[in-house]
Design an enzyme around this catalytic site. Structure first.
Site, short mmCIF file in Angstrom:
data_model
loop_
_atom_site.label_atom_id
_atom_site.label_comp_id
_atom_site.label_asym_id
_atom_site.label_seq_id
_atom_site.Cartn_x
_atom_site.Cartn_y
_atom_site.Cartn_z
N CYS A 104 9.17 4.44 23.49
CA CYS A 104 9.86 3.20 23.11
C CYS A 104 10.31 2.45 24.38
CB CYS A 104 11.05 3.51 22.21
SG CYS A 104 11.43 2.21 21.03
N HIS A 136 9.92 1.12 16.22
CA HIS A 136 10.39 2.08 17.21
C HIS A 136 9.49 3.30 17.18
CE1 HIS A 136 14.08 -0.10 18.04
NE2 HIS A 136 14.18 -0.33 16.74
#
Length: 113
Positions: free
Chosen positions: A33, A21
């Site tokens: 992301c 992430h």
């Protein structure tokens, strides 16, 4: 950080792996992301749902996608169609990685000929 590993053979993507992430912002507000997730999901969905690849070797879970085109049982025509989608994904990821170096690590490796 999002780590993206792309393998090429004869200048065509044969394998990609995306994990992690970005953590560039709070959950739900992380545009980095969201960008990488969207393009990777779009590519995988294109291969599975639009092109209807039945023998695609892939794995998908939270924060992780791996797609192994090299070891999938694909025809030459399917490989050419996959090239269009994966190369489009790569061009997008490349731009995101340039703009957000702190959050995206892109590695490209040339494998056997």
């Amino acid at each position: 950080m999002i780590e993206i590993k792309i393998q090429r053979k004869n200048d065509k993507i044969v394998h990609f792996e995306i994990r992690g992430h970005a953590n560039s912002s709070e959950y739900g507000q992380d545009i980095v992301c969201a960008a990488i997730s969207s393009v990777s999901q779009m590519t995988l969905n294109g291969l599975l749902e639009v092109l209807k690849f039945k023998n695609l070797k892939y794995e998908e879970k939270e924060g992780y996608i791996i797609c192994d085109l090299e070891n999938s049982d694909l025809t030459e025509d399917e490989r050419e169609k996959a090239f269009i989608l994966t190369e489009s994904m790569y061009k997008y990821i490349e731009e995101v990685a340039k703009a957000y170096k702190k959050y995206v690590k892109l590695t490209i490796k040339e494998v056997g000929k």
